[in-house]
Design an enzyme around this catalytic site. Structure first.
Site, PDB file in Angstrom:
ATOM      1  N   TYR A 215      18.668 -13.186 -13.844  1.00 38.65           N
ATOM      2  CA  TYR A 215      18.673 -11.757 -14.165  1.00 38.65           C
ATOM      3  C   TYR A 215      20.043 -11.127 -13.907  1.00 38.65           C
ATOM      4  O   TYR A 215      20.525 -10.312 -14.690  1.00 38.65           O
ATOM      5  CB  TYR A 215      17.581 -11.032 -13.364  1.00 38.65           C
ATOM      6  CG  TYR A 215      16.176 -11.508 -13.688  1.00 38.65           C
ATOM      7  CD1 TYR A 215      15.791 -11.779 -14.999  1.00 38.65           C
ATOM      8  CD2 TYR A 215      15.219 -11.689 -12.685  1.00 38.65           C
ATOM      9  CE1 TYR A 215      14.515 -12.221 -15.302  1.00 38.65           C
ATOM     10  CE2 TYR A 215      13.940 -12.131 -12.982  1.00 38.65           C
ATOM     11  CZ  TYR A 215      13.591 -12.398 -14.292  1.00 38.65           C
ATOM     12  OH  TYR A 215      12.326 -12.829 -14.595  1.00 38.65           O
TER      13      TYR A 215
ATOM     14  N   GLU B  59      10.288  -6.720 -11.699  1.00 37.46           N
ATOM     15  CA  GLU B  59      10.164  -7.029 -10.273  1.00 37.46           C
ATOM     16  C   GLU B  59      10.260  -8.531 -10.089  1.00 37.46           C
ATOM     17  O   GLU B  59       9.726  -9.286 -10.898  1.00 37.46           O
ATOM     18  CB  GLU B  59       8.822  -6.562  -9.699  1.00 37.46           C
ATOM     19  CG  GLU B  59       8.776  -5.092  -9.371  1.00 37.46           C
ATOM     20  CD  GLU B  59       8.095  -4.296 -10.450  1.00 37.46           C
ATOM     21  OE1 GLU B  59       7.486  -4.920 -11.337  1.00 37.46           O
ATOM     22  OE2 GLU B  59       8.177  -3.052 -10.415  1.00 37.46           O
TER      23      GLU B  59
ATOM     24  N   ASN C 225      12.945 -15.726  -4.915  1.00 36.96           N
ATOM     25  CA  ASN C 225      13.073 -16.427  -6.198  1.00 36.96           C
ATOM     26  C   ASN C 225      14.535 -16.410  -6.664  1.00 36.96           C
ATOM     27  O   ASN C 225      14.902 -15.731  -7.621  1.00 36.96           O
ATOM     28  CB  ASN C 225      12.147 -15.804  -7.239  1.00 36.96           C
ATOM     29  CG  ASN C 225      11.954 -16.689  -8.452  1.00 36.96           C
ATOM     30  OD1 ASN C 225      12.676 -17.668  -8.635  1.00 36.96           O
ATOM     31  ND2 ASN C 225      10.995 -16.345  -9.277  1.00 36.96           N
TER      32      ASN C 225
HETATM   33  C1  LIG Z   1      13.095 -18.729 -13.343  1.00 34.18           C
HETATM   34  C2  LIG Z   1      12.808 -19.523 -14.611  1.00 34.18           C
HETATM   35  C3  LIG Z   1      12.039 -18.621 -15.599  1.00 34.18           C
HETATM   36  C4  LIG Z   1      14.140 -19.954 -15.262  1.00 34.18           C
HETATM   37  O1  LIG Z   1      13.831 -20.584 -16.496  1.00 34.18           O
HETATM   38  P1  LIG Z   1      14.849 -21.602 -17.196  1.00 34.18           P
HETATM   39  O2  LIG Z   1      14.425 -21.740 -18.618  1.00 34.18           O
HETATM   40  O3  LIG Z   1      14.953 -22.847 -16.395  1.00 34.18           O
HETATM   41  O4  LIG Z   1      16.218 -20.802 -17.103  1.00 34.18           O
HETATM   42  P2  LIG Z   1      17.500 -21.022 -18.008  1.00 34.18           P
HETATM   43  O5  LIG Z   1      17.677 -22.475 -18.326  1.00 34.18           O
HETATM   44  O6  LIG Z   1      17.478 -20.057 -19.139  1.00 34.18           O
HETATM   45  O7  LIG Z   1      18.615 -20.655 -16.929  1.00 34.18           O
HETATM   46  C5  LIG Z   1      19.304 -19.469 -16.967  1.00 34.18           C
HETATM   47  C6  LIG Z   1      19.990 -19.234 -15.627  1.00 34.18           C
HETATM   48  O8  LIG Z   1      19.024 -19.072 -14.577  1.00 34.18           O
HETATM   49  C7  LIG Z   1      19.572 -19.573 -13.346  1.00 34.18           C
HETATM   50  N1  LIG Z   1      18.775 -20.726 -12.932  1.00 34.18           N
HETATM   51  C8  LIG Z   1      17.731 -21.268 -13.576  1.00 34.18           C
HETATM   52  N2  LIG Z   1      17.220 -22.305 -12.887  1.00 34.18           N
HETATM   53  C9  LIG Z   1      17.972 -22.419 -11.761  1.00 34.18           C
HETATM   54  C10 LIG Z   1      17.930 -23.279 -10.645  1.00 34.18           C
HETATM   55  N3  LIG Z   1      17.009 -24.262 -10.540  1.00 34.18           N
HETATM   56  N4  LIG Z   1      18.845 -23.087  -9.667  1.00 34.18           N
HETATM   57  C11 LIG Z   1      19.760 -22.113  -9.751  1.00 34.18           C
HETATM   58  N5  LIG Z   1      19.850 -21.247 -10.799  1.00 34.18           N
HETATM   59  C12 LIG Z   1      18.960 -21.397 -11.785  1.00 34.18           C
HETATM   60  C13 LIG Z   1      20.996 -19.986 -13.666  1.00 34.18           C
HETATM   61  O9  LIG Z   1      21.799 -18.832 -13.503  1.00 34.18           O
HETATM   62  C14 LIG Z   1      20.868 -20.353 -15.147  1.00 34.18           C
HETATM   63  O10 LIG Z   1      22.085 -20.305 -15.829  1.00 34.18           O
HETATM   64  P3  LIG Z   1      22.982 -21.634 -15.955  1.00 34.18           P
HETATM   65  O11 LIG Z   1      22.051 -22.752 -16.354  1.00 34.18           O
HETATM   66  O12 LIG Z   1      23.971 -21.255 -17.011  1.00 34.18           O
HETATM   67  O13 LIG Z   1      23.575 -21.836 -14.588  1.00 34.18           O
HETATM   68  C15 LIG Z   1      11.989 -20.831 -14.303  1.00 34.18           C
HETATM   69  O14 LIG Z   1      12.615 -21.500 -13.214  1.00 34.18           O
HETATM   70  C16 LIG Z   1      10.528 -20.585 -13.981  1.00 34.18           C
HETATM   71  O15 LIG Z   1       9.691 -20.552 -14.882  1.00 34.18           O
HETATM   72  N6  LIG Z   1      10.196 -20.419 -12.682  1.00 34.18           N
HETATM   73  C17 LIG Z   1       8.795 -20.192 -12.264  1.00 34.18           C
HETATM   74  C18 LIG Z   1       8.280 -18.838 -12.739  1.00 34.18           C
HETATM   75  C19 LIG Z   1       9.205 -17.710 -12.290  1.00 34.18           C
HETATM   76  O16 LIG Z   1       9.689 -17.675 -11.172  1.00 34.18           O
HETATM   77  N7  LIG Z   1       9.432 -16.749 -13.229  1.00 34.18           N
HETATM   78  C20 LIG Z   1      10.253 -15.563 -12.958  1.00 34.18           C
HETATM   79  C21 LIG Z   1       9.389 -14.478 -12.398  1.00 34.18           C
HETATM   80  S1  LIG Z   1      10.314 -13.011 -12.061  1.00 34.18           S
END
Ligand SMILES: CC(C)(COP(=O)(O)OP(=O)(O)OC[C@H]1O[C@@H](n2cnc3c(N)ncnc32)[C@H](O)[C@@H]1OP(=O)(O)O)[C@@H](O)C(=O)NCCC(=O)NCCS
Length: 150
Positions: free
Chosen positions: A118, A106, A111
């Site tokens: 995903y 979910e 977000n």
């Molecule tokens: C969502 C989250 C887990 C992503 O973690 P991350 O380690 O930065 O993600 P990654 O570097 O592996 O990025 C993978 C993809 O996610 C997407 N993404 C991640 N951050 C992004 C941003 N700021 N804006 C747009 N797309 C983004 C992109 O598709 C990215 O791929 P790309 O870098 O090749 O374009 C992180 O922002 C986070 O911890 N957020 C707060 C907690 C949360 O929302 N968790 C998810 C709950 S369902």
């Protein structure tokens, strides 16, 4: 590439510091984590480490044919470096090894960065869970079929 290892109780001081910063009102408490880690045999928690520091973490539930992402987060300094994607790939490997056919999660409809991640990993929205969160925001229920290389 981060090192991925099981989460242990000693990690919880740091994890629970970051939880409200990363998840706001949906943050889990130390008690939530302790209960999950010690009393739920279906739940598995992992840390992604970079240079010996916690860079991210993930929880995955594996039960028979169904896997579910319980939590996923990257510490702000390490975001946008592929940490969450690496953690997800680790969960996919475990789910396939456990014989799971499908993985669900979910996510808050607001977000967009998580939803982009995903979708890029093969999850598709299959339903909306209305008022799913304490602040009444709706959740998207997303599903990925766990094929061999999907
Ligand atoms: C969502 C989250 C887990 C992503 O973690 P991350 O380690 O930065 O993600 P990654 O570097 O592996 O990025 C993978 C993809 O996610 C997407 N993404 C991640 N951050 C992004 C941003 N700021 N804006 C747009 N797309 C983004 C992109 O598709 C990215 O791929 P790309 O870098 O090749 O374009 C992180 O922002 C986070 O911890 N957020 C707060 C907690 C949360 O929302 N968790 C998810 C709950 S369902």
């Amino acid at each position: 590439m981060p090192l991925i290892r099981p989460m242990c109780l000693e990690d919880l001081t740091e994890i629970t510091y970051w939880e409200p910063i990363l998840f706001g009102l949906s943050a889990w408490s130390r008690e939530d984590y302790e209960q999950e880690m010690t009393e739920n045999p279906f739940s598995h928690y992992f840390i992604a480490e970079v240079d010996g520091r916690i860079a991210g973490y993930l929880g995955v539930y594996l039960a028979y044919e169904h896997a579910e992402i319980l939590t996923l987060a990257t510490i702000p300094d390490y975001q946008r470096q592929g940490i969450a994607r690496s953690l997800l790939h680790h969960a996919f490997d475990l789910a396939r090894q456990a014989g799971c056919q499908v993985m669900s999660l979910e996510v808050r409809q607001s977000n967009q960065r998580a939803i982009a991640l995903y979708q890029s990993e093969g999850f598709a929205r299959v339903a909306v869970r209305k008022n799913y969160y304490a602040d009444h925001e709706h959740a998207d229920l997303m599903i990925k079929e766990m094929r061999e290389n999907g």
